[in-house]
Design a protein around this motif. Structure first.
Motif, PDB file in Angstrom:
ATOM      1  N   SER A  74      43.516  46.603  37.301  1.00 26.24           N
ATOM      2  CA  SER A  74      43.990  47.386  38.449  1.00 26.24           C
ATOM      3  C   SER A  74      43.852  48.882  38.190  1.00 26.24           C
ATOM      4  O   SER A  74      43.552  49.658  39.106  1.00 26.24           O
ATOM      5  CB  SER A  74      45.444  47.033  38.782  1.00 26.24           C
ATOM      6  N   ARG A  93      50.069  47.621  40.251  1.00 26.67           N
ATOM      7  CA  ARG A  93      49.549  48.621  41.185  1.00 26.67           C
ATOM      8  C   ARG A  93      48.542  49.557  40.522  1.00 26.67           C
ATOM      9  O   ARG A  93      47.785  50.237  41.203  1.00 26.67           O
ATOM     10  CB  ARG A  93      50.700  49.417  41.787  1.00 26.67           C
ATOM     11  N   CYS A 102      43.207  41.159  45.445  1.00 26.81           N
ATOM     12  CA  CYS A 102      43.038  42.593  45.253  1.00 26.81           C
ATOM     13  C   CYS A 102      42.591  43.153  46.593  1.00 26.81           C
ATOM     14  O   CYS A 102      41.613  42.669  47.179  1.00 26.81           O
ATOM     15  CB  CYS A 102      41.999  42.858  44.169  1.00 26.81           C
ATOM     16  N   PRO A 160      45.603  47.673  43.751  1.00 20.56           N
ATOM     17  CA  PRO A 160      46.644  46.729  43.338  1.00 20.56           C
ATOM     18  C   PRO A 160      46.102  45.310  43.224  1.00 20.56           C
ATOM     19  O   PRO A 160      45.247  44.886  44.002  1.00 20.56           O
ATOM     20  CB  PRO A 160      47.681  46.825  44.459  1.00 20.56           C
ATOM     21  N   ILE A 161      46.602  44.582  42.236  1.00 23.28           N
ATOM     22  CA  ILE A 161      46.253  43.177  42.025  1.00 23.28           C
ATOM     23  C   ILE A 161      47.547  42.382  42.005  1.00 23.28           C
ATOM     24  O   ILE A 161      48.505  42.748  41.313  1.00 23.28           O
ATOM     25  CB  ILE A 161      45.491  42.976  40.712  1.00 23.28           C
ATOM     26  N   SER A 197      46.272  52.947  41.711  1.00 24.37           N
ATOM     27  CA  SER A 197      45.994  52.982  43.144  1.00 24.37           C
ATOM     28  C   SER A 197      46.898  53.974  43.866  1.00 24.37           C
ATOM     29  O   SER A 197      48.093  54.080  43.585  1.00 24.37           O
ATOM     30  CB  SER A 197      46.191  51.585  43.741  1.00 24.37           C
TER      31      SER A 197
END
Length: 272
Positions: A114, A138, A238, A120-121, A141
């Motif tokens: 990420s 997160r 994602c 975000p994943i 991001s």
């Protein structure tokens, strides 16, 4: 005309196939439905709101909330006559998360990817007609999705949901489609076509992609993970705004990156 689509956050006890199962304890199920009625960003709920969310009669809800307060799973605020989850209920949730081996293995790998993708994943599991977030990283991001651990997203409209469906055996998928058809009513044929189109492409590219199907400001990719020991099916997604998650970048950057992430997690889980 068919049944109108529903967009409620929770799915009621009616979605559970009780049938003639003599081992099924209905009173316990109803008590758990009351606890499920509380959402991530809820403050307090009254008996009337809980009854609306669960579909249970209000007198039943009143008895259940009283009992859950006595057991320490709910806490009443007398001034407003409403309830919130108490520490005993919260402890159950954290205990469940702590015992998710996949989550413990995945977290450092999710954070690394990420950060690299600046996106975000999230990690999720199937929760009736929805996907439930059990972790999120997160990274770096700047795009903030108002979702956190414990949030539920529609199974039929999200990349995470589609990834979970893609990993299902045909019989399980058919049963899920039957429930989704009842839930979404006249919207279901179009939703099913989108899901099946995504699943058809999944074997070739290893991920599913959603372009504004749930929210117009979010495009996303999703990849399922089926544990080798049969302990569970998970999904990683994602996503971000369309100007970042263009169709080309989902195909060439984000999708392959999440596929690689899931393969790395599988290797760790399998000891290879």
């Amino acid at each position: 005309m068919g049944k109108p689509p529903q967009d409620a956050e929770d799915d009621g006890i009616g979605d559970v196939q009780i049938g003639q199962d003599r081992k099924f304890v209905v009173s316990l199920a109803r008590g758990l439905e009351v606890l499920r009625a509380f959402r991530v960003r809820d403050g307090f709920l009254g008996n009337h709101e809980i009854a609306e969310r669960t579909g249970l009669p209000r007198p039943t809800v009143t008895r259940l909330t009283y009992t859950l307060c006595q057991l320490g799973y709910l806490m009443q605020v007398p001034r407003i006559g409403k309830y919130q989850l108490a520490p005993s209920a919260i402890t159950l949730g954290y205990s469940a998360l702590a015992n998710l081996g996949v989550r413990q293995v995945a977290r450092p790998l999710m954070e690394e990817v990420s950060d690299r993708l600046a996106a975000p994943i999230a990690l999720g599991v199937l929760d009736r007609n929805r996907a439930l977030y059990v972790d999120i990283s997160r990274g770096s991001s700047t795009f903030t999705v108002q979702l956190d651990i414990g949030a539920r997203v529609p199974l039929a409209k999200t990349a995470m949901g589609w990834a979970l469906i893609a990993a299902m055996e045909p019989a399980e998928r058919d049963a899920v489609f039957d429930r989704l058809a009842e839930r979404h009513g006249d919207d279901w044929p179009a939703l099913r076509a989108q899901i099946e189109a995504a699943i058809e492409r999944y074997p070739q590219r290893g991920f599913v992609a959603s372009e504004g199907n749930w929210r117009s400001d979010i495009n996303a990719v999703g990849v399922p993970l089926v544990t080798a020991d049969g302990s569970g099916v998970y999904a990683f997604n994602c996503g971000g705004p369309p100007h970042q998650f263009t169709r080309d970048k989902m195909e060439t950057v984000y999708g392959p990156a999440i596929v690689a992430l899931v393969r790395d997690i599988e290797r760790v889980l399998n000891g290879t």
